[in-house]
Write an enzyme that holds these catalytic residues in place. Structure first.
Site, PDB file in Angstrom:
ATOM      1  N   GLY A 129     -36.618  26.170  -3.197  1.00 36.10           N
ATOM      2  CA  GLY A 129     -36.280  24.933  -2.474  1.00 36.10           C
ATOM      3  C   GLY A 129     -37.015  23.748  -3.077  1.00 36.10           C
ATOM      4  N   ILE A 131     -40.190  23.502  -3.825  1.00 32.58           N
ATOM      5  CA  ILE A 131     -41.404  23.807  -4.607  1.00 32.58           C
ATOM      6  C   ILE A 131     -41.123  23.587  -6.093  1.00 32.58           C
ATOM      7  CG2 ILE A 131     -43.102  25.588  -5.210  1.00 32.58           C
ATOM      8  CD1 ILE A 131     -42.229  27.097  -2.696  1.00 32.58           C
ATOM      9  N   LYS A 200     -32.906  34.586  -7.386  1.00 36.26           N
ATOM     10  CA  LYS A 200     -34.035  33.723  -7.751  1.00 36.26           C
ATOM     11  C   LYS A 200     -34.981  34.418  -8.735  1.00 36.26           C
ATOM     12  CE  LYS A 200     -33.684  31.201  -3.395  1.00 36.26           C
ATOM     13  NZ  LYS A 200     -34.054  31.241  -1.964  1.00 36.26           N
TER      14      LYS A 200
HETATM   15  N1  HSE Z   1     -31.225  30.929   2.380  1.00 32.50           N
HETATM   16  C1  HSE Z   1     -32.221  30.534   1.449  1.00 32.50           C
HETATM   17  C2  HSE Z   1     -33.591  30.903   1.995  1.00 32.50           C
HETATM   18  C3  HSE Z   1     -32.117  29.055   1.233  1.00 32.50           C
HETATM   19  O1  HSE Z   1     -33.672  31.259   3.182  1.00 32.50           O
HETATM   20  O2  HSE Z   1     -34.559  30.891   1.279  1.00 32.50           O
HETATM   21  C4  HSE Z   1     -32.914  28.555   0.077  1.00 32.50           C
HETATM   22  O3  HSE Z   1     -32.516  29.126  -1.128  1.00 32.50           O
END
Ligand code: HSE
Length: 412
Positions: A129, A131, A200
């Site tokens: 997000g 960061i 990720k």
């Molecule tokens: N659904 C993801 C989370 C949103 O909860 O981390 C951010 O990538």
């Protein structure tokens, strides 16, 4: 210079909000004389929205407008995002995305396309997000060989686990709360089954180790099987259960990579990461351990990273940012079952004393765990370290023992 935003959902609307709120300083930092959002592409209607004059439904308007030089993709999903982004890069426009599914599946391809067309493809918001983590890995830590990376990469599951650990809340109630707070994906399966964290860690591993790591090569487990009983046993052991994405460089030129619930011992920097927060530990050969911490999900934190990438694109018109992200290689990620680990095990048994004797006959001395109000038929323990396949084989050979839960122990 003009910008377009594709997708006016949680992140896209946050991008427009941050862009408008901090417009003056954003323009100044972009080193352009002007930087304006000209279009917002979305098939839905938003009656009463203050940006009404910018909404369009036809992608070709953006593609064919030569004054739009930077496009934000916050639509999510692989299609049509991939087709749209490819066309935009080929048309000489830089693209900024928060879409981890797109980057994890097509990162190498899209970066190559960007390079060939002398534009940028930036994706800081796709991991963690708000960061900063992509830029630190690719720029600030560029002097290091990165040996290992491990992180709490999904805010929704960290929020759920925190509620289970601290409030003994049920999984379902905690998930509902995470959705109400806007943390979860549209379909929360991607969060709770670990696919979001998998995408990720693939992006991070591709950047750290230089070859594209595809999600289907990474063993992925979610948190749906974690029970409050496990939470209690692990607390008494002196740890917490976290959903970790991890990847490590191996001596043979391959890597290990995995997403799974893991026991993180109190005292680890990752153990105290609560709520919707994410943290990513990077282990470099010169820097040692460095941890990046902050809000890993939510409208404005994610928008913060997207808008920073827009500013970066505006500053680097005609100059490419290199990522060192190469093509994949067959069998690049080794089978997780061949790697050493120790395991927390919760099992159902007929007789606890007999179970302990049988377990220790196979594993040697184990650490027996306790919790309040445990039934006589429940037995929990921690094994010593061995190859995971060997541990699993031994467990199946113990008479009268049925494994209910098995979680890897970590030492970050
Ligand atoms: N659904 C993801 C989370 C949103 O909860 O981390 C951010 O990538």
């Amino acid at each position: 210079m003009y910008v377009a935003v594709m997708g006016y959902g949680t992140v896209g609307s946050g991008v427009v909000e941050v862009f408008n709120k901090n417009h003056e300083s954003i323009v100044k930092r972009s080193t352009q004389s002007a930087l304006e959002i000209r279009y917002i592409l979305d098939l839905r209607d938003f009656p009463g929205d203050p940006n009404a004059d910018k909404f369009i439904k036809d992608f070709n308007i953006i593609l064919n407008d030569p004054e739009v030089k930077i496009v934000v993709e916050t639509m999510g999903g692989l299609h049509p995002a991939f087709e749209f982004v490819s066309s935009l890069l080929k048309a000489g426009k830089s693209v900024v995305t928060s879409n981890k599914e797109l980057v994890a599946a097509k990162g190498y391809e899209l970066l190559k396309m960007a390079e060939e067309n002398n534009v940028n493809f930036l994706f800081e918001a796709s991991v963690g997000g708000g960061i900063p983590i992509i830029r630190p890995i690719t720029q600030c830590l560029a002097a290091n060989e990165i040996d290992e990376i491990a992180g709490i990469l999904n805010g929704t599951t960290n929020f759920i686990l925190t509620m289970m650990i601290e409030k003994q809340m049920s999984f379902e109630d905690a998930l509902k709360l995470a959705q109400d707070n806007g943390y979860a994906e549209k379909d929360p399966t991607a969060d709770i089954e670990g696919q979001d964290a998998c995408r990720k860690i693939c992006i991070l591993a591709s950047l750290c180790f230089g070859k594209h790591v595809y999600p289907d090569s990474v063993h992925t487990e979610g948190i749906t099987k974690i029970a409050l009983e496990d939470v209690a046993y692990v607390r008494n052991y002196g740890g917490v259960i976290k959903l970790l994405g991890r990847a490590k460089r191996l001596d043979n030129g391959k890597i290990s990579a995995m997403v799974s619930p893991a026991v993180v011992m109190d005292g680890s920097q990752l153990a105290s990461v609560r709520d919707v927060f994410n943290a990513i530990l990077v282990r470099g050969d010169a820097i040692g351990d460095v941890v990046f911490y902050g809000k890993g999900a939510g409208k404005l934190p994610t928008a913060s990273a997207v808008v920073a990438d827009v500013i970066d694109c505006a500053k680097h018109v005609g100059r490419k940012k290199a990522f060192g992200w190469g093509p994949s290689e067959d069998d690049y990620v080794v089978d997780y079952k061949t790697l050493p680990t120790s395991l927390y095990i919760r099992a159902s048994v007929a007789d606890k004393a007999a179970a302990l004797e049988n377990v220790e006959a196979k594993f040697g001395k184990v650490r027996v765990l306790t919790r309040d109000n445990a039934p006589e038929t429940e037995f929990a323990f921690v094994t010593g370290e061995d190859v995971e396949q060997t541990l699993c084989d031994k467990l199946t050979e113990i008479p009268g023992l049925t494994v209910l839960s098995s979680i890897r122990i970590t030492d970050y």
